[in-house]
Design a protein around this motif. Structure first.
Motif, mmCIF file in Angstrom:
data_model
loop_
_atom_site.group_PDB
_atom_site.id
_atom_site.type_symbol
_atom_site.label_atom_id
_atom_site.label_comp_id
_atom_site.label_asym_id
_atom_site.label_seq_id
_atom_site.Cartn_x
_atom_site.Cartn_y
_atom_site.Cartn_z
ATOM 1 N N GLU A 489 0.912 -1.278 0.094
ATOM 2 C CA GLU A 489 0.070 -0.030 0.074
ATOM 3 C C GLU A 489 0.793 1.341 -0.104
ATOM 4 O O GLU A 489 0.153 2.391 0.127
ATOM 5 C CB GLU A 489 -0.828 -0.081 1.285
ATOM 6 N N MET A 490 2.116 1.120 -0.026
ATOM 7 C CA MET A 490 2.927 2.209 -0.190
ATOM 8 C C MET A 490 2.793 2.824 -1.668
ATOM 9 O O MET A 490 2.792 2.222 -2.682
ATOM 10 C CB MET A 490 4.481 1.933 -0.277
ATOM 11 N N ILE A 491 2.643 4.135 -1.627
ATOM 12 C CA ILE A 491 2.274 5.083 -2.912
ATOM 13 C C ILE A 491 3.501 5.543 -3.379
ATOM 14 O O ILE A 491 4.288 6.349 -2.847
ATOM 15 C CB ILE A 491 1.327 6.136 -2.799
ATOM 16 N N LYS A 492 3.800 5.087 -4.609
ATOM 17 C CA LYS A 492 5.138 5.764 -5.278
ATOM 18 C C LYS A 492 4.895 7.007 -6.119
ATOM 19 O O LYS A 492 3.917 6.957 -6.873
ATOM 20 C CB LYS A 492 5.651 4.561 -6.410
ATOM 21 N N VAL A 493 5.369 8.059 -5.796
ATOM 22 C CA VAL A 493 5.250 9.281 -6.614
ATOM 23 C C VAL A 493 6.696 9.549 -6.854
ATOM 24 O O VAL A 493 7.586 10.139 -6.060
ATOM 25 C CB VAL A 493 4.532 10.507 -5.398
ATOM 26 N N LYS A 494 6.700 9.508 -8.283
ATOM 27 C CA LYS A 494 8.043 10.169 -8.865
ATOM 28 C C LYS A 494 9.296 9.181 -8.268
ATOM 29 O O LYS A 494 10.404 9.723 -7.887
ATOM 30 C CB LYS A 494 8.219 11.551 -8.789
ATOM 31 N N GLY A 495 9.134 8.099 -7.962
ATOM 32 C CA GLY A 495 9.953 7.177 -7.429
ATOM 33 C C GLY A 495 10.073 7.190 -5.893
ATOM 34 O O GLY A 495 11.031 6.589 -5.328
ATOM 35 N N LEU A 496 9.455 8.116 -5.299
ATOM 36 C CA LEU A 496 9.293 8.405 -3.899
ATOM 37 C C LEU A 496 8.291 7.739 -3.124
ATOM 38 O O LEU A 496 7.210 7.565 -3.858
ATOM 39 C CB LEU A 496 9.530 9.668 -3.362
ATOM 40 N N GLN A 497 8.527 7.240 -1.793
ATOM 41 C CA GLN A 497 7.425 6.502 -1.272
ATOM 42 C C GLN A 497 6.557 7.251 -0.480
ATOM 43 O O GLN A 497 7.173 8.155 0.341
ATOM 44 C CB GLN A 497 7.974 5.332 -0.490
ATOM 45 N N VAL A 498 5.244 7.124 -0.309
ATOM 46 C CA VAL A 498 4.378 7.693 0.471
ATOM 47 C C VAL A 498 3.452 6.614 1.188
ATOM 48 O O VAL A 498 3.026 5.671 0.614
ATOM 49 C CB VAL A 498 3.371 8.586 -0.422
ATOM 50 N N ALA A 499 3.899 6.742 2.355
ATOM 51 C CA ALA A 499 3.007 5.741 3.359
ATOM 52 C C ALA A 499 1.602 6.445 3.473
ATOM 53 O O ALA A 499 1.192 7.451 4.160
ATOM 54 C CB ALA A 499 3.473 5.729 4.804
ATOM 55 N N ALA A 500 0.457 5.566 2.994
ATOM 56 C CA ALA A 500 -1.025 5.981 2.946
ATOM 57 C C ALA A 500 -1.347 6.345 4.747
ATOM 58 O O ALA A 500 -2.097 7.159 4.976
ATOM 59 C CB ALA A 500 -1.764 4.839 2.566
ATOM 60 N N THR A 501 -1.012 5.426 5.555
ATOM 61 C CA THR A 501 -1.285 5.754 7.177
ATOM 62 C C THR A 501 -0.728 7.048 7.673
ATOM 63 O O THR A 501 -1.256 7.672 8.304
ATOM 64 C CB THR A 501 -0.822 4.673 7.937
ATOM 65 N N GLU A 502 0.318 7.244 7.040
ATOM 66 C CA GLU A 502 0.995 8.755 7.549
ATOM 67 C C GLU A 502 0.222 9.928 7.176
ATOM 68 O O GLU A 502 -0.155 10.690 7.909
ATOM 69 C CB GLU A 502 2.421 8.805 6.897
ATOM 70 N N VAL A 503 -0.260 9.750 5.772
ATOM 71 C CA VAL A 503 -1.063 10.886 5.703
ATOM 72 C C VAL A 503 -2.516 11.028 6.221
ATOM 73 O O VAL A 503 -3.057 11.905 6.536
ATOM 74 C CB VAL A 503 -1.208 10.999 3.722
ATOM 75 N N GLU A 504 -3.206 9.675 6.244
ATOM 76 C CA GLU A 504 -4.315 9.617 6.768
ATOM 77 C C GLU A 504 -4.169 10.097 8.642
ATOM 78 O O GLU A 504 -5.023 10.839 8.996
ATOM 79 C CB GLU A 504 -4.824 8.010 6.965
ATOM 80 N N ASP A 505 -3.166 9.731 9.046
ATOM 81 C CA ASP A 505 -2.961 10.067 10.636
ATOM 82 C C ASP A 505 -3.002 11.706 10.557
ATOM 83 O O ASP A 505 -3.505 12.499 11.427
ATOM 84 C CB ASP A 505 -1.746 9.647 11.009
ATOM 85 N N THR A 506 -2.313 12.196 9.638
ATOM 86 C CA THR A 506 -1.976 13.879 9.250
ATOM 87 C C THR A 506 -3.377 14.540 9.123
ATOM 88 O O THR A 506 -3.855 15.415 9.799
ATOM 89 C CB THR A 506 -1.139 14.251 8.218
ATOM 90 N N LEU A 507 -4.401 13.978 8.542
ATOM 91 C CA LEU A 507 -5.560 14.432 8.033
ATOM 92 C C LEU A 507 -6.397 14.254 9.235
ATOM 93 O O LEU A 507 -7.046 15.460 9.664
ATOM 94 C CB LEU A 507 -6.100 13.778 6.999
ATOM 95 N N LEU A 508 -6.282 13.056 10.178
ATOM 96 C CA LEU A 508 -7.116 12.948 11.367
ATOM 97 C C LEU A 508 -6.511 13.948 12.517
ATOM 98 O O LEU A 508 -7.551 13.982 13.424
ATOM 99 C CB LEU A 508 -7.142 11.464 11.688
ATOM 100 N N ASP A 509 -5.487 14.564 12.311
ATOM 101 C CA ASP A 509 -4.819 15.186 13.283
ATOM 102 C C ASP A 509 -5.122 16.838 13.151
ATOM 103 O O ASP A 509 -4.622 17.671 13.880
ATOM 104 C CB ASP A 509 -3.464 15.085 13.509
#
Length: 610
Positions: A489-509
């Motif tokens: 479930e890691m999202i590759k953006v221009k070769g860089l990894q984005v952790a979905a849970t990190e973004v979700e936690d940021t939104l919920l915070d």
């Protein structure tokens, strides 16, 4: 506890090498051919002197005491046994996935008789497998084929799903090289809510077979177990259809042992005597988490289990107050719901001594929020496991073995008998402490593999004995494990990894608490280069509704952009939805959200061309 059990008041020393081990030490030895039922109910001393309520239905108040449970298990096992009177005509079950034999699927919601059925299968050496009660007809058809189920025990409410699944089989069976449905319509048993019913439609009921078995003689025999096939789980995950995953008696016993060792050592450390517990039984019994709670621990602990066949917050709160529930085993969405609901103020929660979360990632803010509503005022700990190894890590009592506390940002330390490694998923080389990688685990709780699926099994074990969990973590200086995300479930953006849970936690915070749930997944960027954009789906709170959609979306974008690196920004957009779909165990169905979005885009593009 075993000859190498460490001193609970001693000082654990983290291992310097790539392989790290549980501070609880190795497993104690057991008989190699032991059956899990005989482990829970030793033939020479199966029951304690005092009876007690073992299972209670939260909705109807129906009960089974421990003595009644054991009596019904013995009766039903006589009716299930292939070499006894055998009213259902069962054949011998396979010992491995290399041979044919009787396999019985269990397609039912939580019920006080569910553990009776499974223990009767253990006792009669009938291989069985749980099926999610939320399965669609197509999913049921698929998992019955995967399991090669020859018989089925089904709750009466699910009979319409079975009928539709059979229709699908008539048109889909054997297509594209797939296996055929081998379910025998003469080997269907119904679990009825009416315990006196003998038949539902033309099918015999569990109650009928228990009453029949009570009249049968109990032959003297040594039950087989050990490395032989015991149970099939549906593997969890959010991609593709589920697989049938094998559990041996050996796996099941060691999973039960982990809880016993952990509880005994903790009581020793705290200087207390374990007492009777009362648990809220909402975790589904077909799932590995529910299997541990409602089936593998029967008679190993003194406990009353208040079973819920469906989740209803107010019914759960009423049960906590009425039955003085002391332990809440939950999944993250339920932790969040209880934490945020004003209904909790109406009920007495003072009896709750312990609350734990499992089956999916629990955000720290949610852990703290519910903790403040309970008597201990402490964050809710979250354990870690997966169907392929039901219990791998968990936060222990702070200070045991001299360990620092495992706060909600971690999933704790390895459980008894488990070894771990953190491995780069691309190079398959061990990574240094503090660097993220895939968690690999080795233990007697690890599955032998997927049933009749050598290719999928090989993908699980790149190196013999080491299970690839598919989860990204890192290991800190104390050998605590910090969860990052699912590897797939890691999202590759221009070769860089984005952790979905990190973004979700940021939104919920977000400080204004604009949303109460979030899902993030990678979606097509529309450029045809295979790269992705992170996209979020969110469920707004009352405050979010009050401020309006435009303000919520603007503020969430600004918040994420101010907190996270550029490649983690939500360039795929944010969409407000009514509900985030999840599995019964609480895992977010990111793939479903992503696929629905892509399907909608294709439909819009097609309409624009007309």
């Amino acid at each position: 506890m075993g000859p190498k059990s460490p001193d609970v008041h001693g000082q654990f020393k983290p291992q310097p090498g790539a392989i790290f081990r549980s501070p609880f030490g190795p497993f104690p030895s057991i008989l190699e051919d032991l059956n899990i039922h005989d482990f829970c109910f030793p033939p020479e001393n199966p029951l304690p002197k005092a009876d007690y309520d073992l299972f209670i239905d939260a909705y109807t108040g129906s009960k089974l005491t421990l003595y009644e449970f054991y009596d019904k298990v013995c009766s039903l096992a006589r009716a299930f046994r292939y070499d006894g009177p055998n009213p259902m005509g069962f054949s011998k079950s396979p010992e491995t996935d290399k041979e044919p034999g009787e396999i019985m699927g269990i397609f039912s919601r939580n019920n006080i008789y569910y553990p009776v059925i499974v223990h009767a299968c253990f006792r009669s050496e009938l291989v069985t497998g749980g099926i999610s009660p939320g399965s669609t007809p197509y999913e049921l058809f698929h998992i019955l084929r995967r399991m090669q189920a020859t018989s089925l025990l089904i709750h009466e409410s699910h009979l319409p799903v079975l009928r539709e699944a059979v229709k699908i089989a008539q048109s889909e069976d054997g297509k594209n090289g797939g296996s055929k449905l081998v379910l025998n319509p003469k080997k269907i048993i119904v679990l009825s809510d009416n315990p006196t019913a003998d038949f539902v439609e033309q099918f015999p009921t569990v109650g009928h077979l228990i009453r029949s078995g009570a009249k049968m003689a109990e032959p003297t025999r040594k039950r087989k177990g050990g490395k032989k096939l015991c149970f099939l789980f549906q593997s969890s995950g959010t991609s593709g259809l589920p697989k049938a995953m094998m559990i041996s008696h050996w796996n099941a016993i060691h999973t039960a042992l982990q809880g016993m060792v952990g509880a005994t050592r903790t009581a020793e450390f705290l200087g207390v005597t374990p007492t009777h517990s009362t648990l809220l039984g909402v975790v589904p019994a077909y799932h590995s988490y529910g299997m541990i709670l409602w089936i593998l621990r029967v008679n190993l602990y003194s406990a009353t289990n208040i079973m819920m066949h469906r989740w209803d917050l107010e019914t759960a709160l009423q049960a906590i107050e009425k039955y003085k529930i002391t332990m809440l085993p939950l999944v993250p969405p339920l932790v969040r719901q209880i934490a945020q609901s004003p209904l909790t103020d109406k009920y007495d929660l003072s009896s709750v001594m312990t609350c734990v979360s499992g089956a999916a990632y629990l955000p720290p803010d949610v852990s703290h929020a519910l903790g403040q509503k309970l008597p201990q005022k402490a964050p809710i700990p979250s354990g870690y496991g997966l169907s392929e190894a039901a219990s791998i890590a968990s936060p222990p009592a702070p200070g045991i073995f001299g360990l620092p506390a495992a706060d909600p940002t971690t999933i704790g330390y390895l459980l008894p008998g488990v070894e771990g490694r953190i491995v780069d998923p691309d190079t398959l080389k061990d990574v240094p402490r503090g660097q993220k990688g895939e968690l690999w685990a080795r233990a007697h709780v690890v599955t032998p593999g997927y049933f009749q699926d050598a290719k999928a099994t090989a993908e699980l074990f790149t190196e013999p004995g080491w299970l690839r969990t598919g989860d990204l973590v890192y290991r800190d200086e104390w050998d605590r494990i910090h969860y990052m995300d699912r590897l797939k479930e890691m999202i590759k953006v221009k070769g860089l990894q984005v952790a979905a849970t990190e973004v979700e936690d940021t939104l919920l915070d977000h400080p204004e608490k604009l949303i109460r749930d979030a899902c993030v997944a990678g979606v097509d960027n529309g450029r045809g280069d295979g790269s992705l954009f992170p996209r979020a789906w969110v469920v707004v709170t009352e405050e979010g509704t009050r401020q309006g959609e435009e303000a919520v979306l603007r503020k969430l974008h600004e918040w994420v952009n101010g907190k996270l690196s550029r490649h983690k920004h939500l360039d795929g957009g944010i969409e407000i939805v009514d509900l985030i779909p999840r599995t019964p165990s609480g895992k977010t169905l990111r793939r479903q959200m992503r696929d629905q979005y892509h399907e909608r885009l294709r439909a819009q593009q097609k309409a624009a061309k007309l």
